[in-house]
Design a protein around this motif. Structure first.
Motif, PDB file in Angstrom:
ATOM      1  N   ILE A   1      -2.448 -15.058   0.480  1.00  0.00           N
ATOM      2  CA  ILE A   1      -1.873 -14.459   1.685  1.00  0.00           C
ATOM      3  C   ILE A   1      -2.977 -13.913   2.587  1.00  0.00           C
ATOM      4  O   ILE A   1      -2.953 -14.083   3.807  1.00  0.00           O
ATOM      5  CB  ILE A   1      -0.863 -13.360   1.314  1.00  0.00           C
ATOM      6  CG1 ILE A   1       0.365 -13.992   0.630  1.00  0.00           C
ATOM      7  CG2 ILE A   1      -0.436 -12.567   2.542  1.00  0.00           C
ATOM      8  CD1 ILE A   1       1.289 -12.984  -0.009  1.00  0.00           C
ATOM      9  N   TYR A   2      -3.983 -13.273   1.966  1.00  0.00           N
ATOM     10  CA  TYR A   2      -5.073 -12.713   2.751  1.00  0.00           C
ATOM     11  C   TYR A   2      -5.911 -13.790   3.432  1.00  0.00           C
ATOM     12  O   TYR A   2      -6.580 -13.526   4.423  1.00  0.00           O
ATOM     13  CB  TYR A   2      -5.968 -11.845   1.851  1.00  0.00           C
ATOM     14  CG  TYR A   2      -5.589 -10.388   1.859  1.00  0.00           C
ATOM     15  CD1 TYR A   2      -4.407  -9.959   1.280  1.00  0.00           C
ATOM     16  CD2 TYR A   2      -6.418  -9.449   2.436  1.00  0.00           C
ATOM     17  CE1 TYR A   2      -4.049  -8.620   1.273  1.00  0.00           C
ATOM     18  CE2 TYR A   2      -6.069  -8.108   2.438  1.00  0.00           C
ATOM     19  CZ  TYR A   2      -4.893  -7.703   1.861  1.00  0.00           C
ATOM     20  OH  TYR A   2      -4.548  -6.377   1.870  1.00  0.00           O
TER      21      TYR A   2
ATOM     22  N   LYS B   1      -3.664 -17.803   7.657  1.00  0.00           N
ATOM     23  CA  LYS B   1      -3.318 -17.302   8.983  1.00  0.00           C
ATOM     24  C   LYS B   1      -1.798 -17.281   9.127  1.00  0.00           C
ATOM     25  O   LYS B   1      -1.143 -18.324   9.050  1.00  0.00           O
ATOM     26  CB  LYS B   1      -3.932 -18.197  10.056  1.00  0.00           C
ATOM     27  CG  LYS B   1      -3.592 -17.773  11.478  1.00  0.00           C
ATOM     28  CD  LYS B   1      -4.219 -18.716  12.483  1.00  0.00           C
ATOM     29  CE  LYS B   1      -3.838 -18.343  13.916  1.00  0.00           C
ATOM     30  NZ  LYS B   1      -4.461 -19.251  14.900  1.00  0.00           N
ATOM     31  N   PRO B   2      -1.195 -16.106   9.334  1.00  0.00           N
ATOM     32  CA  PRO B   2       0.265 -16.056   9.491  1.00  0.00           C
ATOM     33  C   PRO B   2       0.674 -16.582  10.857  1.00  0.00           C
ATOM     34  O   PRO B   2      -0.074 -16.516  11.824  1.00  0.00           O
ATOM     35  CB  PRO B   2       0.573 -14.563   9.360  1.00  0.00           C
ATOM     36  CG  PRO B   2      -0.656 -13.885   9.861  1.00  0.00           C
ATOM     37  CD  PRO B   2      -1.804 -14.771   9.454  1.00  0.00           C
TER      38      PRO B   2
ATOM     39  N   PHE C   1       5.239 -17.277   7.645  1.00  0.00           N
ATOM     40  CA  PHE C   1       4.375 -16.227   7.107  1.00  0.00           C
ATOM     41  C   PHE C   1       4.987 -15.706   5.818  1.00  0.00           C
ATOM     42  O   PHE C   1       6.176 -15.865   5.562  1.00  0.00           O
ATOM     43  CB  PHE C   1       4.156 -15.092   8.121  1.00  0.00           C
ATOM     44  CG  PHE C   1       5.402 -14.370   8.545  1.00  0.00           C
ATOM     45  CD1 PHE C   1       5.798 -13.193   7.925  1.00  0.00           C
ATOM     46  CD2 PHE C   1       6.189 -14.863   9.592  1.00  0.00           C
ATOM     47  CE1 PHE C   1       6.948 -12.522   8.322  1.00  0.00           C
ATOM     48  CE2 PHE C   1       7.339 -14.201   9.996  1.00  0.00           C
ATOM     49  CZ  PHE C   1       7.721 -13.031   9.363  1.00  0.00           C
ATOM     50  N   GLU C   2       4.144 -15.085   4.997  1.00  0.00           N
ATOM     51  CA  GLU C   2       4.556 -14.707   3.653  1.00  0.00           C
ATOM     52  C   GLU C   2       4.706 -13.198   3.542  1.00  0.00           C
ATOM     53  O   GLU C   2       3.883 -12.438   4.056  1.00  0.00           O
ATOM     54  CB  GLU C   2       3.516 -15.210   2.645  1.00  0.00           C
ATOM     55  CG  GLU C   2       4.135 -15.867   1.448  1.00  0.00           C
ATOM     56  CD  GLU C   2       3.122 -16.629   0.607  1.00  0.00           C
ATOM     57  OE1 GLU C   2       3.387 -16.802  -0.591  1.00  0.00           O
ATOM     58  OE2 GLU C   2       2.090 -17.058   1.146  1.00  0.00           O
TER      59      GLU C   2
ATOM     60  N   SER D   1       7.018 -13.492  -3.600  1.00  0.00           N
ATOM     61  CA  SER D   1       6.645 -13.664  -2.192  1.00  0.00           C
ATOM     62  C   SER D   1       7.619 -14.642  -1.557  1.00  0.00           C
ATOM     63  O   SER D   1       8.065 -15.594  -2.199  1.00  0.00           O
ATOM     64  CB  SER D   1       5.210 -14.161  -2.057  1.00  0.00           C
ATOM     65  OG  SER D   1       5.040 -15.428  -2.655  1.00  0.00           O
TER      66      SER D   1
ATOM     67  N   ASN E   1       2.062  -6.446   3.574  1.00  0.00           N
ATOM     68  CA  ASN E   1       3.018  -6.856   4.604  1.00  0.00           C
ATOM     69  C   ASN E   1       2.671  -6.265   5.958  1.00  0.00           C
ATOM     70  O   ASN E   1       2.741  -6.944   6.990  1.00  0.00           O
ATOM     71  CB  ASN E   1       4.433  -6.459   4.200  1.00  0.00           C
ATOM     72  CG  ASN E   1       4.912  -7.203   2.970  1.00  0.00           C
ATOM     73  OD1 ASN E   1       4.361  -8.231   2.581  1.00  0.00           O
ATOM     74  ND2 ASN E   1       5.943  -6.676   2.333  1.00  0.00           N
TER      75      ASN E   1
ATOM     76  N   THR F   1      -0.224  -5.415   7.005  1.00  0.00           N
ATOM     77  CA  THR F   1      -1.394  -6.136   7.497  1.00  0.00           C
ATOM     78  C   THR F   1      -0.986  -7.470   8.112  1.00  0.00           C
ATOM     79  O   THR F   1      -1.469  -7.859   9.186  1.00  0.00           O
ATOM     80  CB  THR F   1      -2.397  -6.358   6.349  1.00  0.00           C
ATOM     81  OG1 THR F   1      -2.800  -5.094   5.818  1.00  0.00           O
ATOM     82  CG2 THR F   1      -3.624  -7.113   6.839  1.00  0.00           C
ATOM     83  N   THR F   2      -0.082  -8.181   7.456  1.00  0.00           N
ATOM     84  CA  THR F   2       0.413  -9.448   8.003  1.00  0.00           C
ATOM     85  C   THR F   2       1.101  -9.232   9.338  1.00  0.00           C
ATOM     86  O   THR F   2       0.874  -9.981  10.305  1.00  0.00           O
ATOM     87  CB  THR F   2       1.389 -10.106   7.015  1.00  0.00           C
ATOM     88  OG1 THR F   2       0.676 -10.453   5.815  1.00  0.00           O
ATOM     89  CG2 THR F   2       2.031 -11.357   7.614  1.00  0.00           C
ATOM     90  N   TYR F   3       1.937  -8.207   9.419  1.00  0.00           N
ATOM     91  CA  TYR F   3       2.628  -7.918  10.686  1.00  0.00           C
ATOM     92  C   TYR F   3       1.619  -7.646  11.797  1.00  0.00           C
ATOM     93  O   TYR F   3       1.775  -8.131  12.929  1.00  0.00           O
ATOM     94  CB  TYR F   3       3.544  -6.708  10.521  1.00  0.00           C
ATOM     95  CG  TYR F   3       4.693  -6.888   9.556  1.00  0.00           C
ATOM     96  CD1 TYR F   3       5.312  -8.128   9.389  1.00  0.00           C
ATOM     97  CD2 TYR F   3       5.183  -5.814   8.811  1.00  0.00           C
ATOM     98  CE1 TYR F   3       6.374  -8.290   8.511  1.00  0.00           C
ATOM     99  CE2 TYR F   3       6.244  -5.968   7.930  1.00  0.00           C
ATOM    100  CZ  TYR F   3       6.827  -7.205   7.779  1.00  0.00           C
ATOM    101  OH  TYR F   3       7.872  -7.371   6.904  1.00  0.00           O
TER     102      TYR F   3
ATOM    103  N   ARG G   1      -1.451  -8.657  12.014  1.00  0.00           N
ATOM    104  CA  ARG G   1      -2.157  -9.886  12.364  1.00  0.00           C
ATOM    105  C   ARG G   1      -1.320 -10.729  13.321  1.00  0.00           C
ATOM    106  O   ARG G   1      -1.851 -11.340  14.250  1.00  0.00           O
ATOM    107  CB  ARG G   1      -2.505 -10.655  11.091  1.00  0.00           C
ATOM    108  CG  ARG G   1      -3.603  -9.991  10.273  1.00  0.00           C
ATOM    109  CD  ARG G   1      -3.746 -10.620   8.907  1.00  0.00           C
ATOM    110  NE  ARG G   1      -4.273 -11.968   8.958  1.00  0.00           N
ATOM    111  CZ  ARG G   1      -4.427 -12.747   7.878  1.00  0.00           C
ATOM    112  NH1 ARG G   1      -4.078 -12.289   6.684  1.00  0.00           N
ATOM    113  NH2 ARG G   1      -4.918 -13.963   8.012  1.00  0.00           N
TER     114      ARG G   1
END
Length: 223
Positions: free
Chosen positions: A37-38, A41-42, A47-48, A58, A131, A133-135, A137
């Motif tokens: 996940i890290y 690229k979401p 995205f996960e 996940s 999560n 962090t993904t948001y 990004r």
């Protein structure tokens, strides 16, 4: 395209994955999933999102343009300074949690970790940090975050000085000041708590957090 957060995935981050795991349930933090996940690229189309504690589950999902517009409106007009941008980030994470929660079952996710194992689709601090962090990004890719860099997750305590706890993190570009972006303190869908990293490191918990107010939760007073 690689993000700075990917290159900084470290042994400290791996240690943090064992923070906030559910009491009374096995600790099965899936390092392979988290590493992937890290390094991925979401995108709104795919995205996960992590749940279950340590990303033991996940889910790959997507948001429509109409759903993403709810986030864009929070940043409209675009914040004129870093402080206003942090406030928008806080609200946007809550909005995204709300939208995602209806898709993958985490809408009932409760603040904190301890004694939540009786409730389905719960998230620990590692899930929340990843999560969020993904948001962020996704927000950055859309041009909504302009005054901050997104950092690797941060952890306080590391067992030696108290119960470990992890958070997403950002750095203000102009001042280089770091801020915790912690969505673990409140139930799903509420704004994340954004505060100076030094204050967060001291063991900060908001006084109105359900972690402190729910008598059935028995979390250590400092974390």
């Amino acid at each position: 395209m690689n993000f700075p957060i990917a290159s900084s995935f470290s042994s400290a981050c791996i240690l943090s994955l064992y923070a906030c795991l559910f009491v009374g349930t096995p600790a099965h933090a899936d390092l392979n999933d988290i590493y992937r996940i890290y390094h991925t690229k979401p995108a709104l189309a795919a995205f996960e999102i992590c749940q279950g504690g340590g990303c033991v589950q996940s889910d790959i999902l997507q948001l429509t343009e109409a759903e993403w517009d709810n986030v864009v409106r929070i940043f409209s007009p675009l914040p004129a300074n870093a402080e206003a941008e942090r406030e928008a980030i806080s609200k946007a994470i809550g909005a995204l949690e709300d939208m995602v929660g209806t898709k993958i079952g985490t809408a009932a996710d409760r603040a904190g970790t301890f004694n939540n194992s009786d409730y389905l689709h719960q998230q620990d601090c590692n899930d929340e940090a990843i999560n969020s962090t993904t948001y962020m990004r996704l927000m950055q890719q859309a041009g909504l975050i302009r005054f901050h860099e997104i950092l690797d997750t941060r952890t306080r305590k590391f067992f030696f000085t108290g119960w470990p706890h992890s958070t997403a993190a950002i750095r203000e570009q102009a001042t280089k000041a770091e801020y915790a972006v912690d969505s673990w303190f409140y139930d799903n869908g509420l704004p994340a708590t954004v505060l100076p990293m030094a204050t967060w490191k001291e063991g900060y918990i908001p006084t109105d957090s359900p972690i402190l107010l729910r008598p059935q939760q028995k979390e250590p007073a400092t974390d």
